[in-house]
Write an enzyme that holds these catalytic residues in place. Structure first.
Site, PDB file in Angstrom:
ATOM      1  N   GLU A 156      31.420 -32.028  -0.528  1.00 47.01           N
ATOM      2  CA  GLU A 156      32.358 -31.678  -1.217  1.00 47.01           C
ATOM      3  C   GLU A 156      32.645 -31.688  -3.164  1.00 47.01           C
ATOM      4  OE1 GLU A 156      35.597 -33.526  -5.476  1.00 47.01           O
ATOM      5  OE2 GLU A 156      33.168 -34.407  -4.273  1.00 47.01           O
ATOM      6  N   GLU A 157      30.831 -32.069  -2.877  1.00 43.66           N
ATOM      7  CA  GLU A 157      30.500 -32.407  -4.314  1.00 43.66           C
ATOM      8  C   GLU A 157      29.631 -31.089  -4.560  1.00 43.66           C
ATOM      9  OE1 GLU A 157      30.905 -34.557  -6.538  1.00 43.66           O
ATOM     10  OE2 GLU A 157      30.676 -36.550  -5.413  1.00 43.66           O
ATOM     11  N   HIS A 179      35.831 -37.713   0.986  1.00 42.69           N
ATOM     12  CA  HIS A 179      34.176 -36.434   1.450  1.00 42.69           C
ATOM     13  C   HIS A 179      32.679 -38.491   1.759  1.00 42.69           C
ATOM     14  CE1 HIS A 179      32.650 -37.386  -2.712  1.00 42.69           C
ATOM     15  NE2 HIS A 179      33.912 -37.355  -3.081  1.00 42.69           N
ATOM     16  N   ASP A 207      31.424 -43.201  -5.070  1.00 40.64           N
ATOM     17  CA  ASP A 207      32.163 -41.288  -4.945  1.00 40.64           C
ATOM     18  C   ASP A 207      31.384 -41.101  -3.547  1.00 40.64           C
ATOM     19  OD1 ASP A 207      32.718 -38.668  -5.090  1.00 40.64           O
ATOM     20  OD2 ASP A 207      32.011 -38.575  -6.847  1.00 40.64           O
ATOM     21  N   ASP A 217      39.881 -40.144  -2.969  1.00 40.92           N
ATOM     22  CA  ASP A 217      38.459 -40.022  -3.682  1.00 40.92           C
ATOM     23  C   ASP A 217      38.586 -40.831  -4.512  1.00 40.92           C
ATOM     24  OD1 ASP A 217      35.839 -39.344  -4.340  1.00 40.92           O
ATOM     25  OD2 ASP A 217      36.332 -37.099  -4.319  1.00 40.92           O
ATOM     26  N   HIS A 276      29.679 -41.248 -10.700  1.00 43.65           N
ATOM     27  CA  HIS A 276      28.185 -40.077 -10.963  1.00 43.65           C
ATOM     28  C   HIS A 276      26.675 -41.128 -11.094  1.00 43.65           C
ATOM     29  CE1 HIS A 276      30.019 -36.185  -9.505  1.00 43.65           C
ATOM     30  NE2 HIS A 276      30.407 -37.152  -8.838  1.00 43.65           N
TER      31      HIS A 276
HETATM   32 CO    CO Z   1      31.763 -36.756  -7.220  1.00 45.90          CO
HETATM   33 ZN    ZN Z   2      34.461 -37.815  -4.700  1.00 49.50          ZN
END
Ligand code: CO
Ligand code: ZN
Length: 332
Positions: free
Chosen positions: A193-194, A62, A163, A216, A303
């Site tokens: 995606e998130e 992503h 990410d 990922d 994150h």
């Molecule tokens: Co993520």
């Molecule tokens: Zn991810």
């Protein structure tokens, strides 16, 4: 590979706002594939044709990153935001947010409500040096992401968007290194995606692959008292996913990854992740079901503005994917 990684991770692209990062990736992949298209959800779909003796394999990483969206400007010109994806407000305090327009603000917080130990989004504000709502240079609906240059220390790379720009880098490098392949390889750089695998959901339906492989990040709880028991750490190779919160990898796809790593003496780890999921879930559950797996890049501080991966894990992930895609797969 570091230059590509730096370009990707320092680019702007919270979920739903992937135009800039997509343009960068498009330029990088166009020379290595036969055709590139963009679908209605903004997924970038790059197709490298095979010799016809393999499978139709969709790879997915992503493009979007977590971020914020402006929900309110107060009368003094301070910007209030809501999260895009799983943002922990505590980790953003003292940092900087860059908005779509390029304006940068400082993140701080107001008095906590009685009993609260940590600030929530209602206490968070962003100071963009405005003095009133009318003169605030940032508008409601504008998105922002965290501003952090990439750093490189002792073989580890740290940035605000590993990410999953690191997954995008792995796909790009794989396409660059992949020679003749039996497989029809469709590399998808997915959107949103998130906020719930939205891009991969439509891309997987449209691409209609026979095999799906997501790339990922996963957690790397090899830090002081992480509080979870998980056998994944940095510098020990990419992690072959067995299970996460949304998917159980298709057994033969997982076994194909393991066998290829063993045959090529590529280090790897096995991943059992409690929560979270990836684009592999969207691929596995599309249409009447697609055999799917996920190759994970172990990442500390997922994150946060300082997501950290190991360059050797990244390089070994590329090696593994190139080896897998260069030969026919066990299901042939
Ligand atoms: Co993520
Ligand atoms: Zn991810």
């Amino acid at each position: 590979m570091n230059d590509i990684i730096r370009t990707l991770v320092e680019s702007f692209g919270p979920s739903g706002c992937e135009d800039r990062i997509r343009a960068i990736i498009r330029e990088l992949v166009e020379p290595c594939v036969d055709e590139v298209r963009v679908d209605a959800l903004g997924n970038l779909i790059a197709h490298k044709r095979g010799t016809g003796t393999g499978k139709r394999i969709m790879l997915s990483a992503h493009m979007d990153e977590i971020g914020v969206i402006v929900s309110y400007i107060d009368e003094k010109g301070f910007v209030r935001v809501q999260p895009i994806g799983g943002v922990n407000p505590m980790l953003e305090i003292g940092g900087r947010v860059q908005f779509e327009s390029g304006i940068v603000g400082v993140v701080s917080y107001s008095k906590l409500p009685n009993g609260a130990q940590v600030p929530g989004f209602d206490q968070l504000f962003i100071d963009v040096a405005a003095s009133s709502r009318e003169t605030c240079p940032v508008k409601v609906g504008e998105t922002g992401c965290f501003l952090q240059p990439m750093i490189e220390v002792g073989g580890h790379l740290t940035s605000k968007a590993m990410d999953d720009r690191i997954g995008c880098a792995v796909l790009i490098e794989t396409l660059r290194q992949l020679g003749t392949t039996p497989h029809d390889v469709v590399a998808v750089f997915s959107t949103q995606e998130e906020v719930g695998l939205r891009g991969a959901t439509t891309a997987a339906f449209g691409v209609a692959p026979e095999v799906g492989i997501a790339v990922d990040v996963t957690l790397s709880p090899d830090t002081p008292e992480p509080g979870i028991k998980m056998a994944v750490g940095l510098d020990q190779g990419p992690a072959i996913k067995i299970k996460d919160g949304g998917m159980i990898a298709t057994a033969w796809v997982k076994d194909w990854m393991i066998a290829t790593a063993e045959a090529n003496t590529i280090p790897y780890q096995l991943e059992v992740l409690v929560g979270g999921t990836t684009d592999a879930r969207a691929m596995q559950t599309t249409r009447d079901g697609i055999a799917s797996g996920c190759l994970s890049i172990p990442c500390r501080y997922v994150h946060s503005p300082s997501e950290t991966v190991s360059l050797s894990d990244v390089q070994n992930a590329v090696k593994l994917l190139v080896a897998m895609l260069s030969a026919v797969c066990p299901a042939n």
